[in-house]
Design a protein around this motif. Structure first.
Motif, mmCIF file in Angstrom:
data_model
loop_
_atom_site.group_PDB
_atom_site.id
_atom_site.type_symbol
_atom_site.label_atom_id
_atom_site.label_comp_id
_atom_site.label_asym_id
_atom_site.label_seq_id
_atom_site.Cartn_x
_atom_site.Cartn_y
_atom_site.Cartn_z
ATOM 1 N N ALA A 25 134.473 9.131 -29.104
ATOM 2 C CA ALA A 25 133.420 9.569 -29.902
ATOM 3 C C ALA A 25 133.776 9.429 -31.426
ATOM 4 N N LEU A 26 134.993 9.444 -31.615
ATOM 5 C CA LEU A 26 135.370 9.336 -33.052
ATOM 6 C C LEU A 26 134.985 8.157 -33.597
ATOM 7 N N GLY A 27 135.154 6.993 -33.066
ATOM 8 C CA GLY A 27 134.758 5.722 -33.521
ATOM 9 C C GLY A 27 135.486 5.529 -34.960
ATOM 10 N N SER A 28 134.807 4.923 -35.884
ATOM 11 C CA SER A 28 135.497 4.416 -37.064
ATOM 12 C C SER A 28 134.936 5.643 -38.210
ATOM 13 N N VAL A 29 136.088 6.045 -39.016
ATOM 14 C CA VAL A 29 135.624 6.943 -39.995
ATOM 15 C C VAL A 29 135.174 6.238 -41.416
ATOM 16 N N ASP A 30 134.293 6.874 -41.957
ATOM 17 C CA ASP A 30 133.705 6.367 -43.369
ATOM 18 C C ASP A 30 134.421 6.818 -44.511
ATOM 19 N N VAL A 31 135.260 6.092 -45.165
ATOM 20 C CA VAL A 31 136.028 6.687 -46.335
ATOM 21 C C VAL A 31 135.421 5.709 -47.571
ATOM 22 N N ASN A 32 134.084 5.339 -47.620
ATOM 23 C CA ASN A 32 133.965 4.388 -48.646
ATOM 24 C C ASN A 32 132.770 5.002 -49.729
ATOM 25 N N GLY A 33 132.970 6.437 -49.690
ATOM 26 C CA GLY A 33 132.207 7.149 -50.689
ATOM 27 C C GLY A 33 132.772 7.060 -52.174
ATOM 28 N N PHE A 34 132.089 7.571 -52.877
ATOM 29 C CA PHE A 34 132.659 7.512 -54.465
ATOM 30 C C PHE A 34 134.016 8.356 -54.653
ATOM 31 N N ALA A 35 134.066 9.486 -53.801
ATOM 32 C CA ALA A 35 135.474 10.228 -54.074
ATOM 33 C C ALA A 35 136.556 9.635 -53.465
ATOM 34 N N SER A 36 136.067 8.954 -52.193
ATOM 35 C CA SER A 36 137.187 8.236 -51.548
ATOM 36 C C SER A 36 137.738 6.749 -52.258
ATOM 37 N N ARG A 37 136.875 6.106 -52.947
ATOM 38 C CA ARG A 37 137.013 5.123 -53.906
ATOM 39 C C ARG A 37 137.887 5.497 -55.180
ATOM 40 N N LEU A 38 137.740 6.778 -55.616
ATOM 41 C CA LEU A 38 138.470 7.417 -56.655
ATOM 42 C C LEU A 38 139.927 7.631 -55.951
ATOM 43 N N GLU A 39 139.843 8.075 -54.843
ATOM 44 C CA GLU A 39 141.317 8.350 -54.134
ATOM 45 C C GLU A 39 142.042 7.167 -53.908
ATOM 46 N N GLY A 40 141.335 5.960 -53.622
ATOM 47 C CA GLY A 40 141.993 4.663 -53.504
ATOM 48 C C GLY A 40 142.355 4.176 -54.589
ATOM 49 N N LEU A 41 141.814 4.321 -55.841
ATOM 50 C CA LEU A 41 142.100 3.752 -56.880
ATOM 51 C C LEU A 41 143.545 4.637 -57.460
#
Length: 309
Positions: free
Chosen positions: A242-258
């Motif tokens: 049930a976990l499937g894929s985790v969505d980490v494409n939000g604004f805060a996630s993109r800031l963390e990615g940068l």
């Protein structure tokens, strides 16, 4: 061309009636207005992109981005137009500092979403890594939740099996004693089937009955624990699926990615700083243009007009 100049003069917040009396300041005021206008355009683009990462809707992103751009444009226009050049440089500096501080904050807000777009490919690479890390953490959390219960069930089974083993050891020991008594290798050391053997054989038979009773009592409990282990294992498998894929494409996630990409690459780190500095310069340029410029006819006429009023 004349209409464009009038539009930039409007953006600068200057008064047309006073400029008509000081035409030498028209180009300077038009340049300040153009800077303010393009800052608003950049703010609209940055706001639209930031909102798109939140809502994933073009219409909402464009609408909110346009509103944000107009808000920044109006704020910049007010900051520049409210700065009155005095004869004292100290007064001018003191009056400008709060406006410079506010302009720097606005520049940082505008620059960050544009940085996210500029380094989009590098951020996406980091988001993929972050997604795997998040999925791994979630899997570990799910496993720990079920593994503890499964371990408890196995512990209970082991305890029950130890009870059976203890009864088996007792039965085996008593059987050995009875056999040795019968063949004369133990006990009284007399080979016979007399009353001593019968007594010891009775003890062994009694131990056998206790073992059988223990097996009858414990086996259903072991089966229950095994069934519970099967249920927990199935639940764990379902939870992992049930976990499937985790969505980490939000604004805060993109800031963390940068931020992660900047730590890994000095090129991205310095490029990010230069982009930020560029927007700070663009945002504060109209203020510093006024500060470093000598008092112009426009300033004198404006002072005279306000004084007379």
């Amino acid at each position: 061309m004349l209409e464009l100049q009038k539009f930039f003069l409007f953006c600068s917040g200057s008064q047309q009636a006073i400029l008509n009396r000081a035409p030498s300041d028209i180009n300077k005021q038009a340049g300040i207005g153009a800077t303010i206008f393009f800052t608003g355009v950049f703010a609209a683009l940055a706001g639209s992109y930031a909102m798109y990462t939140v809502f994933h809707n073009y219409v909402a992103a464009i609408f909110i981005g346009m509103f944000w751009g107009l808000l920044i444009f109006n704020l910049d226009r007010y900051i520049v137009s409210s700065l009155k050049i005095q004869s004292s440089a100290i007064k001018n500096f003191g009056n400008a500092m709060p406006r410079v501080f506010l302009a720097v904050i606005i520049a940082l807000v505008i620059a960050k979403p544009l940085e996210l777009k500029i380094f989009d490919s590098e951020i996406n690479a980091e988001l993929s890594v972050m997604q795997l890390e998040k999925l791994k953490d979630n899997e570990a959390l799910v496993k720990s939740r079920f593994d503890d219960d499964i371990a408890n069930e196995k512990t209970e089974i082991a305890t029950l099996q130890k009870q059976i083993v203890a009864k088996e050891i007792t039965r085996n020991n008593l059987n050995d004693i009875a056999i040795k008594e019968a063949d004369g290798t133990g006990g009284s050391l007399k080979r016979n089937m007399g009353p001593i053997y019968k007594a010891k054989k009775a003890d062994a038979d009694n131990a056998q009955r206790e073992l059988e009773d223990e097996i009858v009592a414990v086996t259903p409990l072991i089966d229950q624990h095994n069934l519970r282990i099967t249920e927990l294992t199935d639940q764990k498998s379902e939870a992992l699926l049930a976990l499937g894929s985790v969505d980490v494409n939000g604004f805060a996630s993109r800031l963390e990615g940068l931020s992660r990409a900047s730590k890994k690459s000095k090129a991205i780190y310095f490029a990010s700083i230069f982009i930020m500095l560029l927007f700070i310069i663009i945002e504060t340029t109209p203020i510093f243009v006024k500060l470093i410029s000598a008092r112009s006819p426009y300033d004198y006429v404006l002072d005279k007009h306000e004084y007379s009023f």
